[in-house]
Design a protein around this motif. Structure first.
Motif, PDB file in Angstrom:
ATOM      1  N   UNK A 197      89.073 -50.465  58.084  1.00 40.69           N
ATOM      2  CA  UNK A 197      89.271 -51.598  57.182  1.00 40.69           C
ATOM      3  C   UNK A 197      90.759 -51.896  56.998  1.00 40.69           C
ATOM      4  N   UNK A 198      91.572 -50.852  56.848  1.00 45.35           N
ATOM      5  CA  UNK A 198      93.001 -51.067  56.646  1.00 45.35           C
ATOM      6  C   UNK A 198      93.687 -51.580  57.909  1.00 45.35           C
ATOM      7  N   UNK A 199      93.087 -51.328  59.065  1.00 42.67           N
ATOM      8  CA  UNK A 199      93.658 -51.817  60.322  1.00 42.67           C
ATOM      9  C   UNK A 199      92.975 -53.090  60.817  1.00 42.67           C
ATOM     10  N   UNK A 200      92.079 -53.662  60.014  1.00 39.53           N
ATOM     11  CA  UNK A 200      91.387 -54.882  60.428  1.00 39.53           C
ATOM     12  C   UNK A 200      92.415 -55.996  60.643  1.00 39.53           C
ATOM     13  N   UNK A 201      92.329 -56.720  61.765  1.00 39.30           N
ATOM     14  CA  UNK A 201      93.359 -57.726  62.068  1.00 39.30           C
ATOM     15  C   UNK A 201      93.233 -59.011  61.257  1.00 39.30           C
ATOM     16  N   UNK A 202      92.230 -59.095  60.386  1.00 38.41           N
ATOM     17  CA  UNK A 202      91.992 -60.303  59.583  1.00 38.41           C
ATOM     18  C   UNK A 202      91.839 -59.902  58.115  1.00 38.41           C
TER      19      UNK A 202
ATOM     20  N   UNK B  60     100.383 -63.936  62.143  1.00 37.69           N
ATOM     21  CA  UNK B  60     100.166 -63.148  60.933  1.00 37.69           C
ATOM     22  C   UNK B  60      99.583 -61.789  61.294  1.00 37.69           C
ATOM     23  N   UNK B  61     100.222 -60.729  60.833  1.00 37.60           N
ATOM     24  CA  UNK B  61      99.784 -59.366  61.116  1.00 37.60           C
ATOM     25  C   UNK B  61      99.311 -58.733  59.812  1.00 37.60           C
ATOM     26  N   UNK B  62      98.011 -58.792  59.545  1.00 41.96           N
ATOM     27  CA  UNK B  62      97.473 -58.284  58.287  1.00 41.96           C
ATOM     28  C   UNK B  62      97.536 -56.761  58.220  1.00 41.96           C
ATOM     29  N   UNK B  63      97.358 -56.098  59.359  1.00 44.32           N
ATOM     30  CA  UNK B  63      97.433 -54.642  59.368  1.00 44.32           C
ATOM     31  C   UNK B  63      98.838 -54.176  58.987  1.00 44.32           C
ATOM     32  N   UNK B  64      99.852 -54.835  59.508  1.00 43.36           N
ATOM     33  CA  UNK B  64     101.230 -54.460  59.172  1.00 43.36           C
ATOM     34  C   UNK B  64     101.531 -54.766  57.710  1.00 43.36           C
ATOM     35  N   UNK B  65     100.980 -55.863  57.198  1.00 43.28           N
ATOM     36  CA  UNK B  65     101.190 -56.194  55.785  1.00 43.28           C
ATOM     37  C   UNK B  65     100.612 -55.111  54.882  1.00 43.28           C
ATOM     38  N   UNK B  66      99.458 -54.574  55.252  1.00 42.06           N
ATOM     39  CA  UNK B  66      98.856 -53.501  54.443  1.00 42.06           C
ATOM     40  C   UNK B  66      99.714 -52.241  54.504  1.00 42.06           C
ATOM     41  N   UNK B  67     100.323 -51.961  55.651  1.00 44.62           N
ATOM     42  CA  UNK B  67     101.185 -50.793  55.763  1.00 44.62           C
ATOM     43  C   UNK B  67     102.370 -50.891  54.807  1.00 44.62           C
ATOM     44  N   UNK B  68     102.871 -52.098  54.602  1.00 41.39           N
ATOM     45  CA  UNK B  68     104.001 -52.305  53.700  1.00 41.39           C
ATOM     46  C   UNK B  68     103.553 -52.261  52.244  1.00 41.39           C
ATOM     47  N   UNK B  69     102.412 -52.875  51.959  1.00 37.10           N
ATOM     48  CA  UNK B  69     101.967 -53.018  50.578  1.00 37.10           C
ATOM     49  C   UNK B  69     101.270 -51.773  50.044  1.00 37.10           C
ATOM     50  N   UNK B  70     100.508 -51.090  50.882  1.00 38.89           N
ATOM     51  CA  UNK B  70      99.721 -49.939  50.457  1.00 38.89           C
ATOM     52  C   UNK B  70     100.015 -48.737  51.366  1.00 38.89           C
ATOM     53  N   UNK B  71     101.253 -48.272  51.389  1.00 36.68           N
ATOM     54  CA  UNK B  71     101.628 -47.217  52.341  1.00 36.68           C
ATOM     55  C   UNK B  71     100.912 -45.894  52.105  1.00 36.68           C
TER      56      UNK B  71
END
Length: 304
Positions: A104-109, A219-230
Motif C-alpha cells: 500500500x505504501x509503495x502503490x504508484x497511485x 507524480x511519484x506517490x510512493x516517494x511522497x509517502x517516503x517523505x511524509x511518513x518515513x
C-alpha cells in the motif's frame, strides 16, 4: 453526488477467492472489497495471501489511477482473532501483514480506505496505511493488543505516530485499548478526509476523493509517502529518502536577506527591532512541514 459505475475486471483480478474481490470503477479507480461470512474480516494466512495477490496484481494494471479499500458487511477489518490464534501464530500473521502495508505504501497511485465498519487490531493499521480515510461515524476504532497483553507490530506503532496528530490519543489507543468512534477520530487523523453517517455512501465518497487527485505528469506517490511518513515506510522495509541537511546560520541569513532585502537581521539571525514596532518580535524561527494527506500541505509558524 456522483455515482461511480463498476465494470468487470478481466483476467486474474476477477477471480473471487473468498476474502476479497477487486472491481474496476469508472476513471481507473479500483475497489478492493473484503467480505467474509462472519462479517469480521479477520486476518488469517489465506486472507493475507489474497490481499498480497490483489495488491501485487492491481499495481501492474496500466489503467490504474486510484485504489479504494472497503468491506461489504460487518466490520471494515477486525485484524487478528486473538481468541483463536496463540501468540506464535499471531506474530506470524502480523509479520505477513507487513507485506500488505508495504504494498500500500509503495502503490504508484493515491489510495483511500472507506471504513464502513469497525477497524480494530491490525485492521486499524490497514486503514491508516492508505493516503485518505473516509470513516463511518459509528465505526469503532481500537487496538485490543494492550488489553490482551499482545505486542503491537512496529509498523502499527509507526503508522499511529505518522498519522494520528495527538500524542495523548495515540497513548490511549496503544496503552489503554481506548475505544473511539470514526466521528471522534476524523478530526485527529492527518489522513482522514471526513466522517459520514451514511454507511452506504462511503465507497462513493472515497471514489470522489481520489477523482480529485491528479495522477500522472511525473507524480511519484510512493516517494511522497517516503517523505511524509518515513517511520511507517522504514518499519516495513521501504527505503526512505535521506533527510535534507540542516542549513547553516549563514545560509539561513542569506536566504532571508534574499526574500526581504530591506529587512535588517541581527547576529542571532532575527529581524532587528524596527522603530515603532514595540517590544514584541515575531520571527520565522522555524517552519515545520506537518504530514498531511497527499493533496494538502500546512505550514506552522512559531512565534517568540
Amino acid at each position: 453526488m456522483i455515482l461511480c459505475r463498476s465494470k468487470e475486471v478481466v483476467g486474474r483480478q476477477n477471480t473471487a477467492m473468498g476474502f476479497c474481490s477487486l472491481v474496476a470503477q469508472d476513471g481507473g479507480i479500483f475497489v478492493l472489497t473484503m467480505a467474509t461470512t462472519d462479517g469480521h474480516q479477520y486476518l488469517n494466512d489465506e486472507a493475507i495471501t489474497e490481499l498480497v495477490d490483489k495488491l501485487s496484481t492491481v499495481r501492474k494494471n496500466p489503467e490504474l489511477r486510484g485504489l479504494v479499500t472497503t468491506s461489504k458487511i460487518g466490520s471494515f477489518c477486525d485484524g487478528i482473532d486473538y481468541d483463536n490464534n496463540p501468540e506464535e501464530q499471531a506474530a506470524h500473521l502480523a509479520q505477513g501483514m507487513a507485506e500488505v502495508i508495504r504494498l500500500l505504501l509503495e502503490m504508484p497511485v493515491p489510495t483511500a480506505a472507506a471504513v464502513a465498519g469497525n477497524a480494530t487490531s491490525l485492521g486499524l493499521a490497514l486503514a491508516l496505511a492508505h493516503d485518505h480515510c473516509v470513516v463511518w461515524d459509528y465505526a469503532v476504532v481500537m487496538l485490543p493488543e494492550a488489553q490482551r497483553g499482545r505486542p503491537l507490530p512496529e509498523y502499527a506503532s509507526a503508522l499511529l505516530r505518522d498519522k494520528v496528530a495527538h500524542a495523548r490519543l495515540r497513548k490511549l489507543l496503544m496503552l489503554k485499548s481506548q475505544r473511539c468512534t470514526g466521528k471522534e477520530l476524523a478530526s485527529t487523523w492527518y489522513s482522514a478526509h471526513c466522517a459520514n453517517s451514511d454507511r452506504a455512501a462511503l465507497v462513493n465518497s472515497a471514489w470522489e476523493v481520489l477523482e480529485g487527485v491528479e495522477v500522472g505528469k511525473g507524480t511519484d506517490f510512493a516517494k511522497a509517502r517516503q517523505i511524509m511518513w518515513p517511520e511507517s515506510c522504514a518499519a516495513v522495509g521501504v527505503a526512505t529518502l535521506p533527510p535534507r541537511p540542516r542549513p547553516s546560520p549563514q545560509e539561513l541569513q542569506s536566504e532571508k536577506a534574499k526574500q526581504d532585502p530591506g529587512k535588517i537581521f541581527d547576529k542571532q539571525n532575527k529581524p532587528a527591532l524596527q522603530r515603532g514596532s514595540g517590544n514584541a518580535i515575531y520571527t520565522l524561527s522555524s517552519v515545520n512541514i506537518i504530514p498531511m494527506p497527499l493533496t494538502y500541505r500546512c505550514l506552522r509558524i512559531n512565534s517568540i
